[in-house]
Design a protein around this motif. Structure first.
Motif, PDB file in Angstrom:
ATOM      1  N   LEU A   1       0.540  12.267  -9.040  1.00 18.95           N
ATOM      2  CA  LEU A   1      -0.223  13.480  -8.764  1.00 18.95           C
ATOM      3  C   LEU A   1       0.631  14.727  -9.020  1.00 18.95           C
ATOM      4  O   LEU A   1       0.196  15.674  -9.686  1.00 18.95           O
ATOM      5  CB  LEU A   1      -0.686  13.455  -7.307  1.00 18.95           C
ATOM      6  N   THR A   2       1.861  14.719  -8.486  1.00 18.64           N
ATOM      7  CA  THR A   2       2.717  15.891  -8.695  1.00 18.64           C
ATOM      8  C   THR A   2       3.008  16.068 -10.180  1.00 18.64           C
ATOM      9  O   THR A   2       3.098  17.194 -10.674  1.00 18.64           O
ATOM     10  CB  THR A   2       4.042  15.757  -7.914  1.00 18.64           C
TER      11      THR A   2
ATOM     12  N   ALA B   1       0.834  -1.203   0.000  1.00 18.93           N
ATOM     13  CA  ALA B   1       0.000   0.000   0.000  1.00 18.93           C
ATOM     14  C   ALA B   1       0.867   1.251   0.000  1.00 18.93           C
ATOM     15  O   ALA B   1       0.595   2.227  -0.708  1.00 18.93           O
ATOM     16  CB  ALA B   1      -0.897  -0.009   1.227  1.00 18.93           C
ATOM     17  N   LYS B   2       1.932   1.188   0.819  1.00 19.63           N
ATOM     18  CA  LYS B   2       2.827   2.343   0.892  1.00 19.63           C
ATOM     19  C   LYS B   2       3.417   2.678  -0.479  1.00 19.63           C
ATOM     20  O   LYS B   2       3.443   3.830  -0.926  1.00 19.63           O
ATOM     21  CB  LYS B   2       3.967   2.049   1.880  1.00 19.63           C
ATOM     22  N   SER B   3       3.907   1.648  -1.143  1.00 19.85           N
ATOM     23  CA  SER B   3       4.540   1.911  -2.440  1.00 19.85           C
ATOM     24  C   SER B   3       3.505   2.447  -3.433  1.00 19.85           C
ATOM     25  O   SER B   3       3.789   3.333  -4.242  1.00 19.85           O
ATOM     26  CB  SER B   3       5.215   0.648  -2.979  1.00 19.85           C
ATOM     27  N   GLN B   4       2.289   1.932  -3.293  1.00 16.66           N
ATOM     28  CA  GLN B   4       1.235   2.424  -4.176  1.00 16.66           C
ATOM     29  C   GLN B   4       0.965   3.902  -3.937  1.00 16.66           C
ATOM     30  O   GLN B   4       0.814   4.697  -4.856  1.00 16.66           O
ATOM     31  CB  GLN B   4      -0.041   1.623  -3.921  1.00 16.66           C
ATOM     32  N   LEU B   5       0.967   4.226  -2.636  1.00 15.98           N
ATOM     33  CA  LEU B   5       0.722   5.613  -2.259  1.00 15.98           C
ATOM     34  C   LEU B   5       1.788   6.525  -2.866  1.00 15.98           C
ATOM     35  O   LEU B   5       1.498   7.573  -3.460  1.00 15.98           O
ATOM     36  CB  LEU B   5       0.742   5.735  -0.736  1.00 15.98           C
ATOM     37  N   LEU B   6       3.025   6.103  -2.703  1.00 16.45           N
ATOM     38  CA  LEU B   6       4.125   6.902  -3.245  1.00 16.45           C
ATOM     39  C   LEU B   6       3.955   7.117  -4.744  1.00 16.45           C
ATOM     40  O   LEU B   6       4.136   8.212  -5.276  1.00 16.45           O
ATOM     41  CB  LEU B   6       5.459   6.217  -2.953  1.00 16.45           C
TER      42      LEU B   6
END
Lengths: 396, 131
Positions: free
Chosen positions: A60-61, A49-54
């Motif tokens: 997004l940026t 999940a973390k890697s997905q978030l990153l």
């Protein structure tokens, strides 16, 4: 007996207890294993999940940047297209106003002796202001400023600037100089000075004078404009300096509903033509002193254009009696045909023919010459009397 | 360098009108009446005006120089300075106010006379004095 029974009971209970403990231990171990397994799988999930978030954040940026870029491009494109539209229309107005100035000048010459001249002067003033506005907008949008083919004295350039503002009567040019601006600098400097004069006029009282003086400082020629208005504070001065240097070019859309394009326009002209403008000084009246600093490349010491400086013919009427040797025309009138030479002189002796009369006599018949000569002699004898302010004694 | 930025498609506009319009030369003064400075009115500079004339505009100075040594008519001044008559009149008004020039009105033309009236007068005189 009962003791045995008690012993057995105890044994049985112990066995049961041991068995229960054993069962519990086994279960406990199983639970621990399960817990570890669950923990492991959760950690894996968390990491995923973390890697997905990153990744999502990065995306997004990226989109944000793209979005900003698109907005900027769109803004620039709209600025460019607005400029193009404005440039086209302002250039059209500019050339029309210029044409009208020429036509108005011809009309003023044509009806120079009539009362309508007064109105024509007013119309010309209005047109001169319109020309400046059109010129200003066109230049801000990237059009050329318009050129003149002749150098002109810096005095006349300032007078040209003066003609382009509403309250031109308040402007007083304190001295004349022998300095001429090169032809290429005439229009841009006039436009920049006009904007400064307009500023000086708008930010001071209706009747306060606006003084223009010239000064040579090292290799620069300075045009100084002093007004008696309210000064600027430090912040305003800094903002003005930024605009006047041409480093900061505001968008058209930032100029406001009552567009203030004076300083951006001056900045643009200054940058294009290589002069400098400073408004941080204080005038002798407590207002703003604007200084236009023209480097050596823009001006010369020579006297300006031959047309502006057309040799003025001076008519000399003999002070007393007549001077026989002085050249004159046959009919006694000052010669206008040849502008280069000082104008000839009237004398009442027409027996002696001057050397230049032949060209004139071609135009006038002998008879009328005689009549005119007689008339002129009579007039002159009247004029040469003492110039008493009483009724003249001409017998014309 | 200044000519680099007009390499655009359209040629740079050429300004052909006079750099200094007439209304600035006259400093916005109103036109005096025609009668005040008739074409044939004579103008001369008053003596000792060179000091006061230092602050004049080049055009007004040119007029003072023109008439410094004698009389010229208003029309002649306009001819020599290549300025419209009205502009010369305004400048003359300004110069006369500052006491730099003297303008002498032309001798007024005789009123056109009624021939019949004169004839009647003559007849009357003849009948009275019997000439």
């Amino acid at each position: 007996m009962s003791r045995d029974a008690l012993a057995w009971c105890l044994v049985a209970m112990t066995v049961i207890a041991v068995a229960a403990i054993a069962v519990l231990v086994v279960r406990n171990r199983a639970l621990g294993r399960k817990k570890r397994q669950a923990e492991d799988s959760l950690t894996v999930q968390l990491n995923a999940a973390k890697s997905q978030l990153l990744q999502t954040q990065a995306e997004l940026t990226k989109y944000q940047k793209e979005f900003d870029g698109t907005i900027r491009e769109a803004e620039e494109a709209s600025e460019e297209s607005t400029k193009a539209v404005l440039k086209g229309s302002a250039s059209f107005l500019q050339s029309l106003a210029a044409e009208q100035m020429t036509v108005l000048e011809q009309i003023q010459r044509k009806y120079g002796g009539d009362a309508v001249l007064g109105d024509l002067l007013e119309v010309t003033h209005a047109n001169a202001q319109m020309q400046r506005k059109a010129q200003g907008i066109a230049v801000l949008c990237g059009a050329p400023v318009g050129r003149r083919n002749r150098p002109a004295s810096v005095y006349d350039v300032v007078r040209s600037a003066q003609s382009q503002i509403r309250n031109f009567r308040r402007v007083e040019i304190r001295q004349q100089t022998g300095v001429a601006l090169k032809a290429s600098a005439v229009t841009p400097v006039a436009l920049a000075v006009a904007e400064l004069l307009d500023n000086a006029a708008s930010f001071s009282q209706q009747d306060a004078p606006i003084d223009v003086t010239f000064q040579r400082i090292q290799n620069n020629l300075c045009i100084m404009i002093d007004d008696g208005g309210v000064g600027m504070n430090d912040e305003e001065k800094q903002r003005a300096s930024e605009l006047l240097s041409g480093d900061v070019v505001p968008r058209l859309s930032q100029l406001g509903n009552q567009p203030k394009f004076g300083f951006p326009l001056i900045g643009l002209l200054a940058r294009q033509y290589g002069f400098r403008v400073d408004v941080t000084g204080d005038s002798r009246y407590g207002g703003v002193r604007a200084v236009v600093l023209l480097p050596e490349g823009l001006w010369t010491e020579e006297q300006p254009s031959p047309v502006e400086q057309e040799p003025v013919s001076i008519a000399r009427v003999p002070e007393s009696g007549t001077t026989q040797s002085r050249p004159r025309t046959l009919n006694g009138l000052p010669k206008r045909a040849s502008r280069q030479t000082p104008v000839a002189v009237a004398s009442d002796d027409r027996e002696e023919q001057p050397p230049r009369t032949t060209e004139d006599s071609g135009r006038t018949s002998g008879r009328s010459l005689g009549a005119l000569g007689a008339l002129q002699r009579g007039t002159l004898s009247g004029r040469n009397l003492d110039s008493s302010p009483t009724e003249g004694s001409q017998d014309a | 360098m200044p000519d680099e930025h007009d390499q655009d498609e359209e040629p740079e506009l050429e300004l052909t009108s006079a750099l200094v319009p007439f209304f600035v030369i006259t400093n916005g003064r109103a036109l005096p009446s025609d009668q005040q400075y008739e074409r044939t009115a004579l103008v001369t500079a008053l003596k000792g005006t060179s000091a006061a004339a230092r602050t004049l505009s080049p055009e007004a100075q040119a007029i003072v120089d023109l008439v410094a040594h004698g009389f010229l008519s208003v029309a002649e001044v306009a001819g020599h300075t290549h300025l419209p008559l009205g502009i010369v009149r305004i400048l003359l008004a300004q110069l006369e106010e500052s006491g730099l020039v003297l303008v002498r009105k032309p001798v007024p033309r005789a009123e056109p006379t009624d021939r019949e009236l004169l004839g009647d007068v003559l007849a009357g005189l003849k009948s009275k004095f019997g000439a």
